[in-house]
Design a protein around this motif. Structure first.
Motif, PDB file in Angstrom:
ATOM      1  N   LYS A 112       3.449   2.195   2.356  1.00  0.00           N
ATOM      2  CA  LYS A 112       2.257   1.925   3.158  1.00  0.00           C
ATOM      3  C   LYS A 112       1.912   3.069   4.108  1.00  0.00           C
ATOM      4  O   LYS A 112       1.132   2.895   5.043  1.00  0.00           O
ATOM      5  CB  LYS A 112       2.445   0.631   3.949  1.00  0.00           C
ATOM      6  CG  LYS A 112       2.539  -0.611   3.072  1.00  0.00           C
ATOM      7  CD  LYS A 112       2.569  -1.879   3.912  1.00  0.00           C
ATOM      8  CE  LYS A 112       2.539  -3.119   3.025  1.00  0.00           C
ATOM      9  NZ  LYS A 112       2.490  -4.365   3.826  1.00  0.00           N
ATOM     10  N   LEU A 126     -10.646   7.447   3.068  1.00  0.00           N
ATOM     11  CA  LEU A 126      -9.970   6.173   2.862  1.00  0.00           C
ATOM     12  C   LEU A 126     -11.021   5.112   2.592  1.00  0.00           C
ATOM     13  O   LEU A 126     -11.955   4.932   3.385  1.00  0.00           O
ATOM     14  CB  LEU A 126      -9.143   5.785   4.087  1.00  0.00           C
ATOM     15  CG  LEU A 126      -8.441   4.417   4.012  1.00  0.00           C
ATOM     16  CD1 LEU A 126      -7.400   4.404   2.891  1.00  0.00           C
ATOM     17  CD2 LEU A 126      -7.805   4.060   5.343  1.00  0.00           C
ATOM     18  N   VAL A 127     -10.884   4.422   1.473  1.00  0.00           N
ATOM     19  CA  VAL A 127     -11.754   3.302   1.135  1.00  0.00           C
ATOM     20  C   VAL A 127     -10.945   2.028   1.303  1.00  0.00           C
ATOM     21  O   VAL A 127      -9.937   1.825   0.614  1.00  0.00           O
ATOM     22  CB  VAL A 127     -12.294   3.426  -0.299  1.00  0.00           C
ATOM     23  CG1 VAL A 127     -13.134   2.201  -0.673  1.00  0.00           C
ATOM     24  CG2 VAL A 127     -13.114   4.705  -0.453  1.00  0.00           C
ATOM     25  N   SER A 128     -11.361   1.189   2.237  1.00  0.00           N
ATOM     26  CA  SER A 128     -10.596  -0.005   2.581  1.00  0.00           C
ATOM     27  C   SER A 128     -11.524  -1.092   3.107  1.00  0.00           C
ATOM     28  O   SER A 128     -12.425  -0.804   3.916  1.00  0.00           O
ATOM     29  CB  SER A 128      -9.540   0.337   3.643  1.00  0.00           C
ATOM     30  OG  SER A 128      -8.794  -0.797   4.014  1.00  0.00           O
ATOM     31  N   ASP A 129     -11.320  -2.321   2.653  1.00  0.00           N
ATOM     32  CA  ASP A 129     -12.095  -3.470   3.145  1.00  0.00           C
ATOM     33  C   ASP A 129     -13.598  -3.238   3.063  1.00  0.00           C
ATOM     34  O   ASP A 129     -14.364  -3.563   3.983  1.00  0.00           O
ATOM     35  CB  ASP A 129     -11.713  -3.799   4.597  1.00  0.00           C
ATOM     36  CG  ASP A 129     -10.286  -4.316   4.717  1.00  0.00           C
ATOM     37  OD1 ASP A 129      -9.821  -4.993   3.771  1.00  0.00           O
ATOM     38  OD2 ASP A 129      -9.644  -4.033   5.741  1.00  0.00           O
ATOM     39  N   VAL A 184      -1.698   2.298   5.086  1.00  0.00           N
ATOM     40  CA  VAL A 184      -2.528   1.823   3.988  1.00  0.00           C
ATOM     41  C   VAL A 184      -1.957   0.529   3.441  1.00  0.00           C
ATOM     42  O   VAL A 184      -0.775   0.218   3.643  1.00  0.00           O
ATOM     43  CB  VAL A 184      -2.637   2.884   2.870  1.00  0.00           C
ATOM     44  CG1 VAL A 184      -3.458   4.075   3.325  1.00  0.00           C
ATOM     45  CG2 VAL A 184      -1.255   3.347   2.412  1.00  0.00           C
ATOM     46  N   GLU A 185      -2.790  -0.216   2.755  1.00  0.00           N
ATOM     47  CA  GLU A 185      -2.403  -1.505   2.191  1.00  0.00           C
ATOM     48  C   GLU A 185      -2.715  -1.539   0.703  1.00  0.00           C
ATOM     49  O   GLU A 185      -3.530  -0.756   0.203  1.00  0.00           O
ATOM     50  CB  GLU A 185      -3.144  -2.644   2.907  1.00  0.00           C
ATOM     51  CG  GLU A 185      -2.869  -2.746   4.392  1.00  0.00           C
ATOM     52  CD  GLU A 185      -1.447  -3.213   4.712  1.00  0.00           C
ATOM     53  OE1 GLU A 185      -0.816  -3.819   3.815  1.00  0.00           O
ATOM     54  OE2 GLU A 185      -0.992  -2.977   5.843  1.00  0.00           O
ATOM     55  N   HIS A 186      -2.091  -2.466   0.020  1.00  0.00           N
ATOM     56  CA  HIS A 186      -2.399  -2.677  -1.392  1.00  0.00           C
ATOM     57  C   HIS A 186      -3.889  -2.990  -1.543  1.00  0.00           C
ATOM     58  O   HIS A 186      -4.444  -3.802  -0.807  1.00  0.00           O
ATOM     59  CB  HIS A 186      -1.568  -3.828  -1.946  1.00  0.00           C
ATOM     60  CG  HIS A 186      -1.857  -4.131  -3.385  1.00  0.00           C
ATOM     61  ND1 HIS A 186      -1.491  -3.292  -4.410  1.00  0.00           N
ATOM     62  CD2 HIS A 186      -2.523  -5.180  -3.957  1.00  0.00           C
ATOM     63  CE1 HIS A 186      -1.886  -3.803  -5.563  1.00  0.00           C
ATOM     64  NE2 HIS A 186      -2.517  -4.945  -5.313  1.00  0.00           N
ATOM     65  N   ASP A 188      -6.191  -0.575  -1.150  1.00  0.00           N
ATOM     66  CA  ASP A 188      -6.896   0.573  -0.577  1.00  0.00           C
ATOM     67  C   ASP A 188      -6.997   1.701  -1.606  1.00  0.00           C
ATOM     68  O   ASP A 188      -6.228   1.736  -2.589  1.00  0.00           O
ATOM     69  CB  ASP A 188      -6.176   1.099   0.661  1.00  0.00           C
ATOM     70  CG  ASP A 188      -6.271   0.156   1.848  1.00  0.00           C
ATOM     71  OD1 ASP A 188      -7.069  -0.794   1.790  1.00  0.00           O
ATOM     72  OD2 ASP A 188      -5.531   0.369   2.829  1.00  0.00           O
ATOM     73  N   HIS A 189      -7.914   2.628  -1.342  1.00  0.00           N
ATOM     74  CA  HIS A 189      -8.072   3.789  -2.218  1.00  0.00           C
ATOM     75  C   HIS A 189      -8.218   5.043  -1.366  1.00  0.00           C
ATOM     76  O   HIS A 189      -8.848   5.008  -0.300  1.00  0.00           O
ATOM     77  CB  HIS A 189      -9.309   3.644  -3.108  1.00  0.00           C
ATOM     78  CG  HIS A 189      -9.323   2.405  -3.925  1.00  0.00           C
ATOM     79  ND1 HIS A 189      -8.621   2.276  -5.097  1.00  0.00           N
ATOM     80  CD2 HIS A 189      -9.941   1.208  -3.697  1.00  0.00           C
ATOM     81  CE1 HIS A 189      -8.812   1.063  -5.581  1.00  0.00           C
ATOM     82  NE2 HIS A 189      -9.601   0.397  -4.748  1.00  0.00           N
ATOM     83  N   SER A 242      -5.207   4.915  -6.158  1.00  0.00           N
ATOM     84  CA  SER A 242      -5.358   3.475  -5.985  1.00  0.00           C
ATOM     85  C   SER A 242      -4.016   2.904  -5.561  1.00  0.00           C
ATOM     86  O   SER A 242      -3.027   3.006  -6.279  1.00  0.00           O
ATOM     87  CB  SER A 242      -5.810   2.831  -7.292  1.00  0.00           C
ATOM     88  OG  SER A 242      -6.024   1.441  -7.138  1.00  0.00           O
TER      89      SER A 242
END
Length: 243
Positions: A112, A126-129, A184-186, A188-189, A242
């Motif tokens: 993470k 960072l691509v997230s949520d 980062v979290e599962h 995220d990209h 990814s």
């Protein structure tokens, strides 16, 4: 964790001076790097390959699964110093290489934790949520003008000196890199790319393509196709991780 990358010469250039590499250290750890070379037809591609290879070799030599975040930051900083030295010393060998250099953006992901190093204007996002955030800060004249409030972001996209960078690997005996650390979290990209992608394609368009892509293995191909549809005057490179 999966990663994909693609590089294209674009519609105008005769030679691709971008270079990328992805190294998997295990199911939960990987290193990705993009370098965008400069210095003319005889040296830009040499600079990008030299820097990336030196950087990756040093990280590979030192990385271990039990390292703390500060250890990783130190390894990446040292790797960038070695990459800078490799390009700078090679530039002294011939007039063909005089003044050559390269951008460098690298991301090390383990579990993470994400550590990003950069010099120049190649970027990491960072691509997230459902949102996109630029992790790196461009080392460019336009970015300095933006910071001082002299131009807007829209003006920056088409500014005549938008490709003029203020910091590069290999142009001077020493270089300072920026280091960023994120959680980062599962799901995220991480998107990494040269300016050949970010000049013609906007951040919202990058987000839409990544967030709504049913086949992420082909995402880099589609992003590069977008850049080429809009002229692609520069080489175009993208790496997608990814998590």
């Amino acid at each position: 964790m999966e990663a994909w990358g693609l590089s294209d010469t674009g519609n105008v250039r005769k030679q691709n001076q971008d270079y990328y590499n992805i190294i998997q250290f295990g199911p939960e750890c990987l290193l990705a790097i993009i370098c965008d070379g400069m210095g003319g037809a005889k040296s830009g591609n040499v600079a990008s390959h030299l820097a990336a290879d030196a950087f990756c070799a040093e990280v590979r030599r030192n990385i271990r699964p039990d390292l703390l975040v500060d250890d990783v930051k130190g390894i990446m900083t040292g790797a960038l110093e070695l990459a800078n030295r490799a390009v700078y010393e090679h530039a002294q060998l011939s007039d063909d290489y005089t003044g050559m250099g390269t951008t460098l953006v690298a991301a090390f992901v383990c579990g993470k934790t994400l550590v990003v190093a950069n010099v120049g204007d190649s970027r990491a996002y960072l691509v997230s949520d459902g949102s996109i955030r630029q992790i790196t800060v461009d080392h460019s004249v336009v970015q300095m003008m933006l910071r001082r409030g002299e131009i807007s972001r829209e003006e920056a996209r088409n500014h005549p000196v938008r490709n003029l960078i203020t910091r590069a690997v290999g142009t001077e005996p020493r270089v300072v890199c920026d280091i960023f650390t994120l959680s980062v979290e599962h799901g995220d990209h991480v998107l990494m790319c040269s300016d050949g992608l970010t000049n013609p394609v906007t951040d919202p368009e990058l987000l839409f393509e990544i967030a709504h892509s049913a086949d992420r293995s082909a995402c880099c191909e589609r992003l590069i196709a977008m850049a080429k549809d809009r002229g692609a005057p520069d080489n175009v490179t993208a790496v997608l991780i990814s998590i």
